[in-house]
Design an enzyme around this catalytic site. Structure first.
Site, PDB file in Angstrom:
ATOM      1  CE  LYS A   1       1.524   1.127   4.217  1.00 58.95           C
ATOM      2  NZ  LYS A   1       1.546   2.276   4.978  1.00 58.95           N
TER       3      LYS A   1
ATOM      4  CG  ASP B   1       0.049  -0.124   7.673  1.00 59.70           C
ATOM      5  OD1 ASP B   1      -0.942   1.223   8.130  1.00 59.70           O
ATOM      6  OD2 ASP B   1       0.991   0.044   7.127  1.00 59.70           O
TER       7      ASP B   1
END
Ligand code: C5P
Length: 294
Positions: A13, A138
């Site tokens: 990401k 995350d």
């Protein structure tokens, strides 16, 4: 290979925007962030075995298995679901380690998604996000079915957003990594004694609708403090911003920097000494689903 095995691409990401807000009694900070998946991925193969539970890592040095997030995720999934069998996980690392790209979190999320796809009684996305939120900031996003999301809290609360149009991405990983805990400490030290203005904000969904909007809105609170401890960051960022990147920044608490480009980067323009530090990829337009093997 047994009949029950899957291959999972653990997509990394970028944080296109990252504000670090107040710190709670536990010492953790709340966040406001925009996550976006990229195609750069680690490669996991998960096989159901009769008994033993193993994790083998190749491609990078990631320390002891017992503290690997992929291992912790497999154990958490097994405990939560009452997993009756064993598993064997092969992990090939491609995402730079300690770089702010969520590599370890991507592996943990891929393990959760892979095991659930192998289960005869899948838990489903909401339960995976709940397990993920106990493992790290995350992981809920990377375990979710969102390509892009606005995240807040510790990243476990999310609003899924339509993915932005596909763009090329240049990643520049400097020769040093940043420990997440250090980055938060530097930020706290930097803010100590400064009376923060109350910040009120009404975010509008159209602020996240195009790369142009993101480039006007996106900022990363870690950038200045990480640059003050690692002056090289400012130089690398200035290069990216001076190139044809429509938007450039640091992801997570660093140290990787990214540039968003309309077309693949031209390597001949990259100084020779930096070429080994560059990875090219693209922003994702979907979540890669686990693929059954055998
Ligand atoms: O999530 P991770 O274990 O990588 O976090 C490492 C450290 O970063 C934590 O121990 C905490 O000091 C800090 N942190 C924080 N607020 C967050 C996430 C991490 O203060 N939302």
């Amino acid at each position: 290979m047994s009949e029950l095995a899957v291959r999972v691409a653990a997509q990394a990401k970028l944080n296109l925007h990252l504000r670090v807000l107040s710190r709670d009694e536990s010492g953790y900070h709340s966040l406001e962030t925009i996550f976006h998946r990229i195609d750069l991925a680690d490669d996991l193969t998960i096989e159901i075995t009769e008994r033993g539970r193993t994790l083998d890592v190749t491609g990078a040095e990631t320390g002891p298995v017992e503290s690997n997030l992929a291992w912790l995720a497999a154990r958490a999934y097994a405990d939560y679901s009452g997993w009756p069998a064993g598993f064997s996980i092969q992990l090939l690392k491609r995402i730079p380690v300690g770089a702010g790209l969520g590599g370890g979190s991507a592996d943990a999320a891929a393990v959760l998604r892979g095991l659930d796809s192998l289960s005869s009684r899948p838990l489903g996305n909401n339960a995976l996000i709940a397990i993920a939120s106990r493992l790290g900031s995350d992981i809920p996003f990377l375990a979710s079915d969102a390509v892009m999301a606005l995240g807040w809290g510790r990243g476990e609360r999310m609003l899924s957003l339509p993915p932005l149009p596909r763009q090329d991405v240049l990643l520049m990983t400097p020769p040093f990594s940043v420990r997440t805990a250090d980055a938060y400490r530097w930020l706290d030290e930097d803010r100590a004694g400064v009376v923060a203005e109350p910040e009120t904000i009404l975010l509008k969904s159209r602020q996240f609708a195009s790369w142009d909007d993101i480039s006007k809105f996106g900022r990363n609170d870690f950038e200045a403090v990480v640059a003050s401890h690692h002056p090289g960051i400012s130089d690398y960022l200035a290069r990216l911003r001076g190139s044809r990147a429509s938007f450039a920044g640091m992801t997570g608490s660093g140290s990787t920097l990214f540039g968003i480009l309309d077309s693949p980067p031209n390597y001949s323009k990259v100084p020779e000494e930096h070429r080994g530090r560059i990875t090219t990829t693209r922003t994702s337009i979907d979540v890669v689903q686990p693929i059954r093997l055998g």
